[in-house]
Scaffold this motif. Structure first.
Motif, PDB file in Angstrom:
ATOM      1  N   PHE A  87      35.252  42.731 106.309  1.00  0.00           N
ATOM      2  CA  PHE A  87      35.381  41.754 105.209  1.00  0.00           C
ATOM      3  C   PHE A  87      34.651  42.270 103.972  1.00  0.00           C
ATOM      4  N   GLU A  88      33.420  42.770 104.185  1.00  0.00           N
ATOM      5  CA  GLU A  88      32.614  43.203 103.036  1.00  0.00           C
ATOM      6  C   GLU A  88      33.239  44.395 102.309  1.00  0.00           C
ATOM      7  N   GLN A  89      33.862  45.296 103.089  1.00  0.00           N
ATOM      8  CA  GLN A  89      34.442  46.475 102.420  1.00  0.00           C
ATOM      9  C   GLN A  89      35.661  46.108 101.583  1.00  0.00           C
ATOM     10  N   ARG A  90      36.239  44.920 101.852  1.00  0.00           N
ATOM     11  CA  ARG A  90      37.384  44.467 101.056  1.00  0.00           C
ATOM     12  C   ARG A  90      36.909  43.543  99.934  1.00  0.00           C
ATOM     13  N   ASP A  91      35.627  43.687  99.535  1.00  0.00           N
ATOM     14  CA  ASP A  91      35.049  42.927  98.415  1.00  0.00           C
ATOM     15  C   ASP A  91      34.901  41.430  98.686  1.00  0.00           C
ATOM     16  N   LEU A  92      34.909  41.054  99.949  1.00  0.00           N
ATOM     17  CA  LEU A  92      34.656  39.646 100.264  1.00  0.00           C
ATOM     18  C   LEU A  92      33.163  39.518 100.566  1.00  0.00           C
ATOM     19  N   LYS A  93      32.593  38.341 100.362  1.00  0.00           N
ATOM     20  CA  LYS A  93      31.164  38.184 100.677  1.00  0.00           C
ATOM     21  C   LYS A  93      30.923  37.027 101.630  1.00  0.00           C
ATOM     22  N   VAL A  94      29.957  37.261 102.526  1.00  0.00           N
ATOM     23  CA  VAL A  94      29.568  36.222 103.487  1.00  0.00           C
ATOM     24  C   VAL A  94      28.605  35.297 102.748  1.00  0.00           C
ATOM     25  N   VAL A  95      28.919  33.997 102.700  1.00  0.00           N
ATOM     26  CA  VAL A  95      28.045  33.073 101.960  1.00  0.00           C
ATOM     27  C   VAL A  95      27.347  32.063 102.874  1.00  0.00           C
ATOM     28  N   ALA A  96      27.641  32.128 104.191  1.00  0.00           N
ATOM     29  CA  ALA A  96      26.937  31.316 105.185  1.00  0.00           C
ATOM     30  C   ALA A  96      27.243  31.932 106.546  1.00  0.00           C
ATOM     31  N   MET A  97      26.244  31.940 107.444  1.00  0.00           N
ATOM     32  CA  MET A  97      26.500  32.564 108.758  1.00  0.00           C
ATOM     33  C   MET A  97      25.476  32.108 109.797  1.00  0.00           C
ATOM     34  N   GLU A  98      25.949  31.956 111.050  1.00  0.00           N
ATOM     35  CA  GLU A  98      25.040  31.578 112.143  1.00  0.00           C
ATOM     36  C   GLU A  98      25.641  31.915 113.506  1.00  0.00           C
ATOM     37  N   MET A  99      24.768  32.398 114.440  1.00  0.00           N
ATOM     38  CA  MET A  99      25.221  32.528 115.835  1.00  0.00           C
ATOM     39  C   MET A  99      24.896  31.212 116.538  1.00  0.00           C
ATOM     40  N   PHE A 100      25.795  30.757 117.377  1.00  0.00           N
ATOM     41  CA  PHE A 100      25.569  29.468 118.037  1.00  0.00           C
ATOM     42  C   PHE A 100      26.393  29.401 119.324  1.00  0.00           C
ATOM     43  N   GLN A 101      26.047  28.450 120.183  1.00  0.00           N
ATOM     44  CA  GLN A 101      26.832  28.197 121.392  1.00  0.00           C
ATOM     45  C   GLN A 101      27.564  26.873 121.158  1.00  0.00           C
ATOM     46  N   VAL A 134      39.778  25.958 124.866  1.00  0.00           N
ATOM     47  CA  VAL A 134      38.457  25.314 124.835  1.00  0.00           C
ATOM     48  C   VAL A 134      37.528  26.001 125.843  1.00  0.00           C
ATOM     49  N   ASP A 135      38.019  26.271 127.071  1.00  0.00           N
ATOM     50  CA  ASP A 135      37.196  26.944 128.098  1.00  0.00           C
ATOM     51  C   ASP A 135      36.670  28.272 127.554  1.00  0.00           C
ATOM     52  N   PHE A 136      37.558  29.018 126.904  1.00  0.00           N
ATOM     53  CA  PHE A 136      37.197  30.344 126.388  1.00  0.00           C
ATOM     54  C   PHE A 136      36.137  30.242 125.287  1.00  0.00           C
ATOM     55  N   MET A 137      36.340  29.308 124.372  1.00  0.00           N
ATOM     56  CA  MET A 137      35.456  29.228 123.200  1.00  0.00           C
ATOM     57  C   MET A 137      34.035  28.757 123.534  1.00  0.00           C
ATOM     58  N   VAL A 138      33.840  28.170 124.724  1.00  0.00           N
ATOM     59  CA  VAL A 138      32.475  27.765 125.102  1.00  0.00           C
ATOM     60  C   VAL A 138      31.875  28.752 126.103  1.00  0.00           C
ATOM     61  N   SER A 139      32.590  29.858 126.402  1.00  0.00           N
ATOM     62  CA  SER A 139      32.158  30.763 127.475  1.00  0.00           C
ATOM     63  C   SER A 139      31.020  31.694 127.074  1.00  0.00           C
ATOM     64  N   ALA A 140      30.704  31.824 125.801  1.00  0.00           N
ATOM     65  CA  ALA A 140      29.606  32.684 125.321  1.00  0.00           C
ATOM     66  C   ALA A 140      29.318  32.276 123.873  1.00  0.00           C
ATOM     67  N   PRO A 141      28.194  32.761 123.317  1.00  0.00           N
ATOM     68  CA  PRO A 141      27.928  32.398 121.910  1.00  0.00           C
ATOM     69  C   PRO A 141      28.983  32.950 120.971  1.00  0.00           C
ATOM     70  N   MET A 142      29.089  32.331 119.821  1.00  0.00           N
ATOM     71  CA  MET A 142      30.021  32.801 118.784  1.00  0.00           C
ATOM     72  C   MET A 142      29.228  32.938 117.477  1.00  0.00           C
ATOM     73  N   VAL A 143      29.857  33.545 116.477  1.00  0.00           N
ATOM     74  CA  VAL A 143      29.241  33.629 115.148  1.00  0.00           C
ATOM     75  C   VAL A 143      30.172  32.908 114.187  1.00  0.00           C
ATOM     76  N   ARG A 144      29.622  31.944 113.467  1.00  0.00           N
ATOM     77  CA  ARG A 144      30.450  31.231 112.492  1.00  0.00           C
ATOM     78  C   ARG A 144      30.037  31.669 111.096  1.00  0.00           C
ATOM     79  N   MET A 145      30.997  31.762 110.206  1.00  0.00           N
ATOM     80  CA  MET A 145      30.656  32.146 108.835  1.00  0.00           C
ATOM     81  C   MET A 145      31.643  31.601 107.819  1.00  0.00           C
ATOM     82  N   VAL A 146      31.166  31.548 106.585  1.00  0.00           N
ATOM     83  CA  VAL A 146      32.033  31.223 105.462  1.00  0.00           C
ATOM     84  C   VAL A 146      32.134  32.496 104.640  1.00  0.00           C
TER      85      VAL A 146
END
Ligand code: ADP
Length: 197
Positions: A30-44, A103-115
Motif C-alpha cells: 500500500f505504501e509503495q503505491r503512495d497510500l498512507k496508513v492513518v490508523a492501525m491495530e492488531m486485535f483478536q 466467521v469461524d475463520f476470522m476469529v481463528s487468530a489475531p488480525m490487523v485492522r487499518m484505515v
C-alpha cells in the motif's frame, strides 16, 4: 468536493495473512503505491464483531451461495453435488453455511485492522489486493502473489477461502466499516513526504 487524496478505505489482514508473516509485505504494497496508513491495530475479533462486519442481508448471503454453486459448475460438478455437500440446493441456506465458515475463520487468530488513505483509496486498494479467489487473482496482486487457494478446495474442506485480506468494496462500505472498527479510535492526519507536500 472532497479531494481524491482524502479518500479512506478499511483493510483487515485476515488470520492467514498474519500467520504467514505477511503484515509488513501487505503494508509495504500500500505504501509503495503512495497510500498512507492513518490508523492501525492488531486485535483478536469476537464472533459478534465479525457477525456485524459482514452483511446479513439475504441478497449478500445468497450471493455467497450463488458463488459456491458457480464454483461447482465451473469445476464440472452439478447441483446434486451441492445437495450432497450442503444438504440443500437453497442458495440462501448454502450462503449461510459459507458465511458461518467465514466467521469461524476470522476469529481463528489475531488480525490487523487499518484505515488506508490516498487517491481513490477504495478501488486502488482493491486493485492491489486482487480478485477474491487467489487461484485466479492476477500475479502482482497480493492475493495472486501470496496464495493459491481456491473456492473448490475451500468448499471441499468446508471452510472459508483463505485470501489474506478484506478490503472495502465501495466508499459507502468503507465509511460503514471505518465506523464499525475504528469508531472509538483516532484517525491520524500527517503529510507524506513527496505526496502531500
Ligand atoms: P471479497 O472479500 O473479495 O470482497 P466477498 O465479499 O465476495 O469477497 O466474500 C467475502 C469473503 O468470503 C471472501 O473474502 C472469502 O474469504 C469468503 N468466500 C467468498 N466466497 C466463498 C466461497 N464460495 N467459499 C468459501 N469462502 C468464500
Amino acid at each position: 468536493m472532497m479531494h481524491p487524496k482524502e479518500e479512506k478505505t478499511f483493510v483487515l489482514i485476515k488470520p492467514d495473512g498474519v500467520r504467514k508473516g505477511l503484515i509488513g509485505e501487505i503494508i509495504k504494497r500500500f505504501e509503495q503505491r503512495d497510500l498512507k496508513v492513518v490508523a492501525m491495530e492488531m486485535f483478536q475479533a469476537t464472533r459478534k464483531e465479525i457477525d456485524s462486519h459482514y452483511p446479513k442481508a439475504d441478497s449478500w448471503v445468497r450471493r455467497l451461495g450463488e458463488k459456491t454453486l458457480s464454483t461447482y459448475e465451473k469445476n464440472g460438478l452439478s447441483i446434486d453435488e451441492v445437495k450432497k455437500d450442503f444438504g440443500t440446493t437453497d442458495l440462501l441456506k448454502v450462503g449461510k453455511v459459507v458465511r458461518g465458515w467465514l466467521v469461524d475463520f476470522m476469529v481463528s487468530a489475531p488480525m490487523v485492522r487499518m484505515v488506508v488513505q490516498g487517491v481513490h483509496a477504495v478501488p486502488m486498494v482493491r486493485k492491489i489486493v486482487g480478485a477474491t479467489m487467489p487461484a485466479s487473482a492476477e500475479m502482482g496482486t497480493i492475493r495472486g502473489d501470496y496464495s493459491a487457494d481456491s473456492a473448490l478446495s475451500a468448499n471441499l474442506e468446508r471452510r472459508s477461502v483463505y485470501n489474506l485480506i478484506h478490503a472495502s468494496e465501495t466508499t459507502e462500505e468503507a465509511a460503514h466499516e471505518i465506523k464499525h472498527w475504528f469508531g472509538k479510535h483516532p484517525i491520524h492526519k500527517y503529510k507524506r513526504f513527496g505526496i502531500d507536500e
